[in-house]
Design a protein around this motif. Sequence first.
Motif, mmCIF file in Angstrom:
data_model
loop_
_atom_site.group_PDB
_atom_site.id
_atom_site.type_symbol
_atom_site.label_atom_id
_atom_site.label_comp_id
_atom_site.label_asym_id
_atom_site.label_seq_id
_atom_site.Cartn_x
_atom_site.Cartn_y
_atom_site.Cartn_z
ATOM 1 N N PHE A 1 -9.931 -2.104 16.418
ATOM 2 C CA PHE A 1 -9.909 -3.159 15.407
ATOM 3 C C PHE A 1 -9.539 -4.517 16.022
ATOM 4 O O PHE A 1 -10.177 -5.530 15.717
ATOM 5 C CB PHE A 1 -8.929 -2.804 14.290
ATOM 6 C CG PHE A 1 -8.745 -3.889 13.282
ATOM 7 C CD1 PHE A 1 -9.720 -4.149 12.332
ATOM 8 C CD2 PHE A 1 -7.608 -4.675 13.286
ATOM 9 C CE1 PHE A 1 -9.559 -5.161 11.399
ATOM 10 C CE2 PHE A 1 -7.440 -5.696 12.362
ATOM 11 C CZ PHE A 1 -8.413 -5.931 11.420
ATOM 12 N N LEU A 2 -8.515 -4.543 16.871
ATOM 13 C CA LEU A 2 -8.103 -5.808 17.484
ATOM 14 C C LEU A 2 -9.206 -6.385 18.361
ATOM 15 O O LEU A 2 -9.449 -7.595 18.354
ATOM 16 C CB LEU A 2 -6.820 -5.608 18.294
ATOM 17 C CG LEU A 2 -5.555 -5.317 17.488
ATOM 18 C CD1 LEU A 2 -4.390 -5.005 18.424
ATOM 19 C CD2 LEU A 2 -5.221 -6.479 16.572
ATOM 20 N N SER A 3 -9.866 -5.526 19.115
ATOM 21 C CA SER A 3 -10.968 -5.988 19.951
ATOM 22 C C SER A 3 -12.111 -6.515 19.097
ATOM 23 O O SER A 3 -12.715 -7.548 19.414
ATOM 24 C CB SER A 3 -11.458 -4.853 20.844
ATOM 25 O OG SER A 3 -12.569 -5.268 21.604
ATOM 26 N N SER A 4 -12.394 -5.830 18.014
ATOM 27 C CA SER A 4 -13.447 -6.273 17.107
ATOM 28 C C SER A 4 -13.138 -7.649 16.534
ATOM 29 O O SER A 4 -14.011 -8.516 16.451
ATOM 30 C CB SER A 4 -13.596 -5.249 15.987
ATOM 31 O OG SER A 4 -14.498 -5.697 15.017
ATOM 32 N N ARG A 5 -11.894 -7.859 16.144
ATOM 33 C CA ARG A 5 -11.490 -9.160 15.607
ATOM 34 C C ARG A 5 -11.587 -10.251 16.681
ATOM 35 O O ARG A 5 -12.021 -11.368 16.400
ATOM 36 C CB ARG A 5 -10.064 -9.102 15.056
ATOM 37 C CG ARG A 5 -9.890 -8.187 13.857
ATOM 38 C CD ARG A 5 -10.708 -8.581 12.641
ATOM 39 N NE ARG A 5 -10.443 -9.947 12.256
ATOM 40 C CZ ARG A 5 -11.320 -10.751 11.670
ATOM 41 N NH1 ARG A 5 -12.514 -10.318 11.374
ATOM 42 N NH2 ARG A 5 -10.988 -11.975 11.371
ATOM 43 N N LEU A 6 -11.163 -9.928 17.901
ATOM 44 C CA LEU A 6 -11.232 -10.903 18.994
ATOM 45 C C LEU A 6 -12.678 -11.301 19.276
ATOM 46 O O LEU A 6 -12.978 -12.496 19.421
ATOM 47 C CB LEU A 6 -10.585 -10.324 20.254
ATOM 48 C CG LEU A 6 -10.613 -11.204 21.490
ATOM 49 C CD1 LEU A 6 -9.813 -12.480 21.267
ATOM 50 C CD2 LEU A 6 -10.080 -10.449 22.692
ATOM 51 N N HIS B 1 -14.942 -2.114 22.452
ATOM 52 C CA HIS B 1 -13.878 -1.885 21.477
ATOM 53 C C HIS B 1 -13.184 -0.546 21.732
ATOM 54 O O HIS B 1 -11.957 -0.444 21.638
ATOM 55 C CB HIS B 1 -14.419 -1.916 20.054
ATOM 56 C CG HIS B 1 -15.109 -3.196 19.681
ATOM 57 N ND1 HIS B 1 -14.772 -4.424 20.210
ATOM 58 C CD2 HIS B 1 -16.136 -3.430 18.820
ATOM 59 C CE1 HIS B 1 -15.555 -5.361 19.688
ATOM 60 N NE2 HIS B 1 -16.390 -4.779 18.845
ATOM 61 N N LEU B 2 -13.959 0.466 22.063
ATOM 62 C CA LEU B 2 -13.383 1.768 22.388
ATOM 63 C C LEU B 2 -12.511 1.667 23.633
ATOM 64 O O LEU B 2 -11.432 2.248 23.702
ATOM 65 C CB LEU B 2 -14.486 2.810 22.580
ATOM 66 C CG LEU B 2 -14.023 4.227 22.866
ATOM 67 C CD1 LEU B 2 -13.179 4.750 21.713
ATOM 68 C CD2 LEU B 2 -15.212 5.135 23.111
ATOM 69 N N TRP B 3 -12.972 0.901 24.619
ATOM 70 C CA TRP B 3 -12.189 0.681 25.841
ATOM 71 C C TRP B 3 -10.850 0.023 25.499
ATOM 72 O O TRP B 3 -9.813 0.380 26.060
ATOM 73 C CB TRP B 3 -12.983 -0.172 26.823
ATOM 74 C CG TRP B 3 -12.249 -0.527 28.068
ATOM 75 C CD1 TRP B 3 -11.757 -1.748 28.404
ATOM 76 C CD2 TRP B 3 -11.907 0.353 29.148
ATOM 77 N NE1 TRP B 3 -11.135 -1.688 29.627
ATOM 78 C CE2 TRP B 3 -11.212 -0.415 30.101
ATOM 79 C CE3 TRP B 3 -12.118 1.699 29.392
ATOM 80 C CZ2 TRP B 3 -10.729 0.129 31.286
ATOM 81 C CZ3 TRP B 3 -11.635 2.234 30.572
ATOM 82 C CH2 TRP B 3 -10.956 1.460 31.494
ATOM 83 N N LEU C 1 -3.575 4.557 17.823
ATOM 84 C CA LEU C 1 -3.657 3.532 18.861
ATOM 85 C C LEU C 1 -5.098 3.169 19.199
ATOM 86 O O LEU C 1 -5.422 1.997 19.399
ATOM 87 C CB LEU C 1 -2.915 3.988 20.118
ATOM 88 C CG LEU C 1 -1.395 4.001 19.999
ATOM 89 C CD1 LEU C 1 -0.774 4.672 21.218
ATOM 90 C CD2 LEU C 1 -0.854 2.595 19.827
ATOM 91 N N ILE C 2 -5.969 4.161 19.242
ATOM 92 C CA ILE C 2 -7.373 3.875 19.539
ATOM 93 C C ILE C 2 -8.009 3.070 18.407
ATOM 94 O O ILE C 2 -8.739 2.104 18.655
ATOM 95 C CB ILE C 2 -8.144 5.175 19.831
ATOM 96 C CG1 ILE C 2 -7.660 5.752 21.168
ATOM 97 C CG2 ILE C 2 -9.652 4.931 19.870
ATOM 98 C CD1 ILE C 2 -8.212 7.105 21.512
ATOM 99 N N VAL C 3 -7.692 3.411 17.175
ATOM 100 C CA VAL C 3 -8.233 2.671 16.032
ATOM 101 C C VAL C 3 -7.695 1.241 16.012
ATOM 102 O O VAL C 3 -8.451 0.284 15.788
ATOM 103 C CB VAL C 3 -7.929 3.404 14.707
ATOM 104 C CG1 VAL C 3 -8.211 2.528 13.504
ATOM 105 C CG2 VAL C 3 -8.720 4.698 14.626
ATOM 106 N N PRO D 1 -13.172 -6.300 29.535
ATOM 107 C CA PRO D 1 -12.704 -4.989 30.010
ATOM 108 C C PRO D 1 -11.620 -5.098 31.082
ATOM 109 O O PRO D 1 -10.639 -4.355 31.062
ATOM 110 C CB PRO D 1 -13.971 -4.329 30.575
ATOM 111 C CG PRO D 1 -15.087 -5.000 29.872
ATOM 112 C CD PRO D 1 -14.628 -6.402 29.613
ATOM 113 N N ILE D 2 -11.770 -6.053 31.966
ATOM 114 C CA ILE D 2 -10.767 -6.255 33.019
ATOM 115 C C ILE D 2 -9.483 -6.815 32.414
ATOM 116 O O ILE D 2 -8.383 -6.405 32.784
ATOM 117 C CB ILE D 2 -11.326 -7.199 34.107
ATOM 118 C CG1 ILE D 2 -12.540 -6.551 34.772
ATOM 119 C CG2 ILE D 2 -10.260 -7.553 35.139
ATOM 120 C CD1 ILE D 2 -13.366 -7.478 35.613
#
Length: 123
Positions: free
Chosen positions: A73-78, A19-21, A67-69, A100-101
Amino acid sequence: MPDPLQTKLKPSKLRLLLHLWAGLCLKATADASGVTKLMSHSSSHSQGDIESAQIAANMAGALTVLLIVVGYFLSSRLISIVDKSVLKETHKKLIMFSLPIIYLAAAIILAMGIGLFTGVAHN
């Protein structure tokens, strides 16, 4: 004894890093596309030199955090959607290891597209 299905699992460290990535890729997209440069230049036209530098630095910092937050959040939802899907576990793992890629490729493609749209030249 608590029901194992009802207890919430703590997210793994790899998921947190993923998510951080995603957030960092979103930030890199804004930087590479020139959006952050455009925002900092828009404030510098109306203020004095020192004051505009402070405003630009504050805006850049706030934009970085935002932008990082948002990416996190978007990655977490995905990931949540993938976890709840009816896909086989092997497919879910393949998606997780590919993200990640995919995030990096999406950042590059979006940066080029946004850069063309905003007219900011890439060096």
